[in-house]
Design an enzyme around this catalytic site. Structure first.
Site, PDB file in Angstrom:
ATOM      1  CE  LYS A 208      -6.703  13.434   0.714  1.00 46.11           C
ATOM      2  NZ  LYS A 208      -6.791  12.311  -0.182  1.00 46.11           N
ATOM      3  NE  ARG A 209      -2.075   8.075   6.840  1.00 44.90           N
ATOM      4  CZ  ARG A 209      -0.899   8.007   6.201  1.00 44.90           C
ATOM      5  NH1 ARG A 209       0.180   8.498   6.770  1.00 44.90           N
ATOM      6  NH2 ARG A 209      -0.806   7.432   5.018  1.00 44.90           N
TER       7      ARG A 209
ATOM      8  CE  LYS B 122      -2.536  10.306   3.161  1.00 55.26           C
ATOM      9  NZ  LYS B 122      -3.099   9.572   2.015  1.00 55.26           N
TER      10      LYS B 122
ATOM     11  CG  HIS C  30      -2.093  -0.881   1.150  1.00 47.98           C
ATOM     12  ND1 HIS C  30      -3.263  -0.559   0.506  1.00 47.98           N
ATOM     13  CD2 HIS C  30      -2.271  -2.134   1.637  1.00 47.98           C
ATOM     14  CE1 HIS C  30      -4.119  -1.563   0.599  1.00 47.98           C
ATOM     15  NE2 HIS C  30      -3.540  -2.531   1.292  1.00 47.98           N
TER      16      HIS C  30
ATOM     17  CE  LYS D  65     -13.952   5.812   1.578  1.00 47.07           C
ATOM     18  NZ  LYS D  65     -13.032   6.007   2.709  1.00 47.07           N
TER      19      LYS D  65
ATOM     20  CB  THR E  42     -10.318   4.603  -0.641  1.00 50.72           C
ATOM     21  OG1 THR E  42      -9.906   4.972   0.668  1.00 50.72           O
ATOM     22  CG2 THR E  42      -9.557   3.367  -1.089  1.00 50.72           C
TER      23      THR E  42
END
Length: 822
Positions: free
Chosen positions: A562-563, A568, A371, A674, A670
């Site tokens: 998100k985290r 990111k 991952h 969504k 992911t």
């Protein structure tokens, strides 16, 4: 797409209970009175518990019947090993899957309660943290809906990672005691308790046939007690099992110590054992934290493998040489990969197999999902820690490595550099076991989770192994379950879609393609916008309650949740917010579109930079929201304690989905899926599953910007962020405003580390390199938003094009290519 057929065993083990509104009312009342001792009018939390038990009773017959039909000799089963299962709340999901919405509402009406109010009382299960755990939960949902015989194995954490709240802009971590009031969905299966060894030493001996053997002696054992949770399929009478292991001491209480007055020592063994399943992801910045992480991982692997072997035998099987024909284990990332060595230990030491036959079994039933593209995220454990905690496992890993390196040397004679790179033991000042390498060597399948991710793995991190075993490597692009993320989370849009194309799309998301002709119809546009408006009002209420910030549902909702991690690039987002604020202050409002920016996510407790980014977001929000010159044109909020339940409100309400990672760093994502399913339009880099989203929806319905992965790598050696600042006046204004202390007037210097990071030529995330492209893409967003019909069409087409991103498709691919389950 869906194999959505009812389970029809030859003989029912348990007849299903009636499930009408009247009988549910009677059972809820019975549980309240005779189980909980509560009368009519008691606090709603007791009604929730009573309803949960009532629904679990309805699941139990299907649960037992599902197990019965699979509990036969020669039946092939799959097992999903994961340290995380971020399943969220269960009640509403089971109501949806059982088709009991009307009956449950009727029952609750008798108690003066609504389904929504009662469902809110269920805590989010503290069994996961981020995308990895939520993916595992979606996988379990789809396996049940597809009638695939897959059992999940995880840990029964008493505390989730943490509950996040914000004080003066800083993240504060509170214990997440999600089990404080118990869990009505779980069933303890103490009869299947097993022992997991730690410590001790290895003894070598010869058996009666003169064959050398080993035993692990003088161990300090911990009991693994299983707790099962039902995973219901969508209206197909199939219920799979998520089995969670709770750690317990073999001897809970030392009476001699207690009588001697050593009260803490009397329960020391109990406490030490229970620490294993106490907290999700303990901080591993300390040696004690590292040891606990490794203990968790081995505890999960050993208990799960022992249990799978017990189930296999209980089903009437006995020939261990056929174990791999009947069982497959999918290891979710590197956390459970110690399972390769543990299965070898069980087969060698317990079952008496010889090495070659044990390896043939192990290497044919283990499969590994990677991952991450970040080398530092591929777990390595110090050899000294392994030697002290798992001495027998270390011996087995050494033997695996020796035999593997002989294979490498035969393929590439004399290539010592390649042998060093591929060795399961990384040499250096601190010798370490490479867990990802162990997984690759011991698995018959290795997959990435998006097309780009899998390609970069094969060309980069895993290149040596691909050259040795190209047939092992494949891609399985992630997905999310439409039951949780559309049918449950977005009932308004679900009802609208169902009126147009029927309800079969919920179990076959490819049918959303039927919406495409409606993207040009004004009447459908109006209904679509009305559903979105209702969702935005729900989110507005949440933001007001949690953040004290008032959003306007009429404006663009720009969301990144998100985290919190540098790759990111929440930092790029907040720099753009500063840019927008600066435009307002200077009156540069040409092409302007009002927007509300929402950011949310947790930073790991030991991740200093991520926590400082949270502080910056909150400080910027405070300045923007309190400046009268802004006059409502821009609102910013940081949503605390981001979790599954809040995402169920956020995703349906989002207009613009921020997926802005540095290209080549996000494995898949992911959240992007969504948002897409719920009609959000993506602004994103050419990274992870963004690429496949772009391919599915087309360039006209996606805002693409930024360097590609190959361009990032080409630029790395000559990256000069100061040059970007010098030639971009707007970027220079943003950096100057940040450096001036405008957002930290009473806290001098607190953002210096952020400024140093983004202006460093060694910034691996290249935030400033993508700033101009990001701003230009955001200007295109503003232009599109001002054309209401165009934006609505884009929104509809994103939903209509999202069928590929259902985990039903993902699971069918896993099954067709890897698991081969019936």
């Amino acid at each position: 797409m869906s194999a959505n057929k009812p389970v029809t065993p030859p003989q029912l083990v348990l007849e299903p209970l009636p499930a009408g509104g009247e009988v549910l009312t009677q059972d809820v009342e019975r549980y309240q009175l005779y189980h909980l001792g509560r009368m009519q009018g008691c606090p709603p939390v007791y009604t929730y518990q009573a309803l949960a038990w009532t629904l679990r009773d309805r699941l139990m017959s299907d649960w037992m019947n599902t197990y019965f039909v699979r509990d036969q000799p020669g039946k092939r089963r799959g097992y999903y090993l994961s340290l995380e299962f971020l399943i969220g709340r269960a009640l509403s999901n089971h109501v949806l899957n059982l088709g009991l919405d009307a009956a449950a509402r009727e029952a609750l009406h008798s108690f003066g309660q609504s389904l929504e109010t009662v469902a809110e009382l269920e805590p989010d299960a503290g069994l996961g943290n981020g995308g990895l755990g939520r993916l595992a939960a979606c996988f379990m949902d789809s396996c049940a809906t597809l009638n695939l015989p897959v059992m999940g194995y995880g840990l029964h954490y008493q505390y989730g990672m943490f509950r996040q709240h914000i004080e003066n802009g800083y993240q504060i971590e509170d214990p997440d005691n999600w089990l404080r009031d118990g869990n009505p969905w779980e069933v303890e299966r103490s009869e299947f308790t097993c022992r997991v060894p730690f410590g001790g030493h290895t003894e070598h001996y010869y058996d009666k046939a003169g064959i050398p053997r080993a035993r692990w002696a003088d161990t300090s054992d911990v009991l693994a007690v299983p707790y099962d949770m039902p995973i219901s399929g969508y209206r197909n009478r199939a219920v799979n099992t998520l089995r969670l292991w709770k750690a317990a001491a073999t001897d809970e209480f030392d009476l001699d110590e207690f009588n001697a007055g050593s009260y803490s020592e009397a329960v020391q063994a109990k406490n030490h054992a229970e620490h294993i399943s106490m907290v999700l992801y303990p901080n591993d910045s300390s040696e004690n934290g590292k040891e606990l992480r490794l203990r968790q991982q081995y505890f999960l692997a050993s208990a799960s493998l022992q249990d799978a072997m017990r189930q296999w035998r209980a089903a009437g099987n006995s020939d261990l040489s056929k174990f791999a024909e009947h069982n497959v284990f999918q290891m979710n990332d590197t956390h459970p990969t110690i399972a390769v060595a543990e299965l070898m230990r069980l087969l060698l030491d317990r079952e008496g197999m010889l090495w070659d036959e044990a390896w043939a079994v192990t290497s044919r039933c283990m499969a590994y999902t990677n991952h991450t593209l970040l080398p530092e995220a591929l777990e390595r454990w110090p050899v000294t820690l392994f030697e002290r905690l798992l001495p027998r496992l270390l011996e087995i890993i050494y033997e695996i490595n020796a035999r593997f390196l002989r294979e490498v040397s035969l393929k590439w004679p004399g290539d010592s550099d390649r042998q060093r790179r591929m060795s399961l033991i990384e040499e250096g000042a601190v010798r370490q076991v490479r867990m990802a390498w162990l997984a690759i060597v011991g698995s018959f399948s290795v997959n990435g989770v998006a097309a780009l991710h899998s390609r970069l793995l094969q060309e980069g991190l895993f290149r040596d192994f691909v050259e040795l075993w190209p047939e092992k490597f494949n891609n399985k692009t992630n997905g999310v379950t439409p039951r949780r993320w559309v049918a449950h989370a977005n009932p308004g849009m679900t009802a609208l879609i169902t009126r147009q194309i029927g309800e079969d799309w919920i179990a076959d998301l490819s049918q959303l393609e039927k919406l495409k002709p409606l993207a040009g119809q004004p009447a459908f546009h109006a209904e679509w916008r009305a559903a979105k408006r209702a969702n935005k009002e729900r989110l507005t209420a949440l933001v007001k309650a949690e953040c004290g910030v008032t959003f306007d549902p009429e404006v663009l909702f720009d969301v990144q949740v998100k985290r919190i991690h540098e790759y990111k690039r929440q930092l790029l987002n907040v720099l753009h917010v500063i840019h927008l604020y600066n435009r307002i202050k200077h009156g540069r409002l040409e092409g302007w579109a009002d927007r509300c920016v929402l950011i949310g996510g947790k930073a790991a407790p030991g991740y200093v930079m991520a926590k400082r980014i949270i502080k910056l977001i909150n400080n910027v929000a405070d300045v923007v929201n309190s400046d009268p010159a802004v006059n409502g044109r821009l609102k910013v909020a940081f949503l605390p304690n981001y979790r599954v339940t809040s995402m169920e409100i956020i995703a349906p309400a989002t207009d613009l989905s921020e997926q802005i990672s540095t290209a080549g760093k996000e494995a898949s994502g992911t959240g992007n899926m969504k948002f897409m399913m719920n009609g959000a339009v993506t602004i994103g880099t050419y990274d992870g599953a963004n690429i496949e989203i772009l391919d599915a929806v087309g360039e006209d319905n996606f805002f693409l910007f930024g360097l590609k992965a190959e361009e990032v790598e080409a630029l790395r050696s000559r990256y000069q962020p100061l040059a970007y600042i010098e030639r971009d006046p707007e970027l220079r204004e943003v950096i100057d405003l940040l450096a001036s202390g405008h957002f930290n007037a009473c806290e001098p210097g607190i953002f210096d580390m952020i400024l140093a990071s983004v202006t460093s030529p060694h910034d691996p995330w290249m935030v400033l390199a993508d700033f101009r492209g990001y701003v230009e893409a955001q200007e295109k967003v503003a232009e599109a938003w001002q054309d209401r019909e165009r934006w609505t069409r884009m929104s509809i087409l994103n939903t209509a094009s999202s069928g590929f991103f259902s985990t039903d498709r993902t699971m069918l691919e896993y099954n067709d290519d890897i698991w081969k389950l019936k």
